[in-house]
Scaffold this motif. Structure first.
Motif, PDB file in Angstrom:
ATOM      1  N   UNK A 477       5.267 -13.383  43.810  1.00 50.95           N
ATOM      2  CA  UNK A 477       5.721 -12.495  42.409  1.00 50.95           C
ATOM      3  C   UNK A 477       5.169 -13.102  41.573  1.00 50.95           C
ATOM      4  N   UNK A 478       5.193 -14.315  41.187  1.00 48.19           N
ATOM      5  CA  UNK A 478       4.299 -14.877  39.993  1.00 48.19           C
ATOM      6  C   UNK A 478       3.631 -16.214  40.362  1.00 48.19           C
ATOM      7  N   UNK A 479       2.478 -16.235  39.760  1.00 43.02           N
ATOM      8  CA  UNK A 479       1.800 -17.768  39.634  1.00 43.02           C
ATOM      9  C   UNK A 479       1.340 -17.977  38.473  1.00 43.02           C
ATOM     10  N   UNK A 480       2.056 -19.189  37.708  1.00 43.78           N
ATOM     11  CA  UNK A 480       2.255 -19.406  36.526  1.00 43.78           C
ATOM     12  C   UNK A 480       1.605 -20.695  36.403  1.00 43.78           C
ATOM     13  N   UNK A 481       0.648 -20.899  35.332  1.00 42.20           N
ATOM     14  CA  UNK A 481      -0.155 -22.103  35.181  1.00 42.20           C
ATOM     15  C   UNK A 481      -0.013 -22.406  33.581  1.00 42.20           C
ATOM     16  N   UNK A 482       0.040 -23.575  33.378  1.00 46.56           N
ATOM     17  CA  UNK A 482       0.055 -24.271  31.907  1.00 46.56           C
ATOM     18  C   UNK A 482      -1.026 -25.192  31.840  1.00 46.56           C
ATOM     19  N   UNK A 483      -1.950 -25.044  30.833  1.00 48.29           N
ATOM     20  CA  UNK A 483      -3.025 -25.844  30.707  1.00 48.29           C
ATOM     21  C   UNK A 483      -2.541 -27.179  29.809  1.00 48.29           C
ATOM     22  N   UNK A 484      -3.296 -28.266  29.674  1.00 54.03           N
ATOM     23  CA  UNK A 484      -2.821 -29.432  28.811  1.00 54.03           C
ATOM     24  C   UNK A 484      -3.487 -28.928  27.316  1.00 54.03           C
TER      25      UNK A 484
END
Length: 492
Positions: A477-484
């Motif tokens: 459903x979702x792939x969520x990535x947060x960068x530094x």
């Protein structure tokens, strides 16, 4: 040599001194009136020169902004009138408050407003835009309000109220109030009554199309991107930061309109370069149908077939009464979140999978906040879903969710999350040379925080690996990535 602004301050000082000198109560031998005057002057000077909220480039506009007459018609824009194929004509906009700053901003927010029979939400909308933005975000936006009512007394009264409540933003070049005079509008009489609408309804929606066309035309060169809002909207906190994340994640892909609300003409984002065409399109077909229907046709003509709408919604309709006849309008966007700043960054990347894809539910649809997903046929042990970044990236957090409320069995029952480095082309396609496992899926989802502290390299690949075959289909459903975030990144 004194600057223009300094000269103006000196002139104001001289004029104020002359006024004090003429006061009957002033006594030459008394020092107190002079001290009082000096204190007032210094406070004024300090507000003008040292207010950290007013940027240096914007301070130069202060004097000119304050002395600009409300009925000024300084700006003449060439507008190609395609409604009657008459070629070009000059549209002279009235500047009711403020003037543009000389440099382009990142985002223009456009509002068109008319007098309502019940309620007026414009001031609340403007307040929400500014209140929900950080100081750093305010540097990158300009709000343009088109007062599109032909009642000039109403316009003048509203301008006075706007100027009183938002003087600081007007001075800083963040708020402009304009009007396209009535004589530039196309005919609003004897219009086609499509869809069996009553005559007054046809006139209302046709004029609204023209209102938006003049607003879009004016905003063409103010910024890189343009956001259309209605005049009865509440904003989520730090909405600009969320918008920028989405725009960055779409780099390299084609789009005409991104949607950040599912209601009306709220939260629709465009490239500013497309505004002239959209303005002409609305004016050409102004009497054919409502603006939100015309937008669908415009998007399709520019080859964006599908709606690209993001969740959570960043803008919420707050009005209870419509601008048309004051009818009740209690529509709400149930996808709206007051605090949507936690939208993932999802840096630009390519997606690959060896799982059999069902119809057009391809891998890219799991990687954006668009309300879509990847859907594949039953995966086997060793199958993968791979994300390869355009460039190596520091990732702080990863969250992947499989399945939906409607199809709760289509989850990844057994799988692992891996990150890799040293991406290269191989016979099996593009892959990373080495991977590290971050964790196992539990209940169809996984979330890993502080990723950058757990590994010693910048990530080039994120891979989901199926560790046991399953009979059920698989929805990612979702792939969520947060960068530094870089040092000093603001968070209101």
């Amino acid at each position: 040599m004194a600057s223009f602004s300094t000269q103006r301050i000196i002139m104001i000082f001289i004029l104020m001194w002359k006024c004090v000198d003429k006061m009957r109560c002033f006594r030459k031998r008394s020092v107190f009136p002079f001290l009082g005057f000096l204190i007032v002057f210094l406070l004024f000077f300090n507000l003008y020169m040292d207010d950290g909220f007013v940027l240096e480039a914007e301070k130069r506009q202060l004097g000119e902004t304050l002395i600009q007459p409300s009925s000024s018609e300084r700006y003449v824009h060439t507008f190609t009138d395609l409604s009657n194929f008459s070629g070009t004509r000059n549209v002279t906009y009235r500047y009711l408050a403020g003037i543009p700053v000389p440099h382009k901003k990142y985002l223009t927010i456009g509002l068109s407003s008319v007098k309502r029979k019940k309620g007026n939400y414009l001031l609340e909308t403007i307040k929400s835009i500014f209140d929900q933005s950080s100081y750093e975000e305010l540097k990158e936006i300009v709000v343009v309000v088109h007062l599109a009512d032909f009642d000039l007394v109403w316009c003048e009264n509203l301008v006075q109220e706007i100027s009183r409540k938002f003087a600081h933003h007007i001075i800083a070049g963040r708020l402009l109030v304009i009007q396209a005079p009535e004589e530039f509008y196309p005919s609003l009489d004897g219009l086609k009554r499509n869809y069996n609408d009553p005559e007054d309804r046809v006139r209302f929606r046709s004029k609204q199309n023209a209102d938006y066309a003049f607003l879009l035309n004016f905003c063409t060169n103010l910024s890189d991107f343009y956001m259309m809002l209605e005049d009865d909207v509440r904003c989520s906190r730090n909405f600009l930061t969320a918008l920028k994340k989405v725009i960055t994640s779409r780099e390299g892909s084609y789009w005409v309109m991104l949607e950040f609300s599912k209601l009306g003409y709220i939260g629709k984002l465009y490239h500013s370069r497309d505004l002239p065409r959209l303005a002409h399109f609305l004016l050409m077909f102004y009497q054919e149908m409502p603006c939100d229907w015309l937008l669908i046709h415009f998007r399709g003509l520019l080859a964006q077939k599908d709606v690209i709408r993001f969740k959570p919604s960043l803008f919420q309709h707050m009005g209870y009464y419509s601008s048309y006849k004051g009818a009740e309008n209690k529509l709400k966007d149930d996808d709206f979140e007051e605090d949507a700043v936690d939208i993932p960054d999802n840096p630009p990347a390519s997606m690959y999978t060896n799982i059999n894809v069902f119809e057009n539910y391809d891998a890219t649809k799991a990687y954006s906040t668009v309300d879509e997903y990847f859907w594949g046929k039953p995966p086997s042990t060793g199958d993968f879903f791979l994300i390869i970044f355009n460039k190596s990236t520091k990732i702080s957090r990863i969250k992947i969710v499989t399945g939906t409320e409607e199809r709760q069995n289509d989850v990844l029952h057994h799988g692992a999350l891996e990150v890799g480095q040293k991406a290269a082309d191989t016979k099996q396609g593009r892959q990373c040379a080495s991977y590290i496992t971050l964790g196992e899926f539990k209940g169809g989802s996984i979330e890993v925080e502080h990723v950058d502290r757990k590994i010693g390299f910048d990530i080039e690949c994120v891979r989901v690996v199926v560790t046991a075959s399953q009979r059920e289909w698989l929805i990612i459903r979702t792939v969520s990535l947060w960068t530094v975030q870089p040092a000093g990144q603001f968070r209101k």
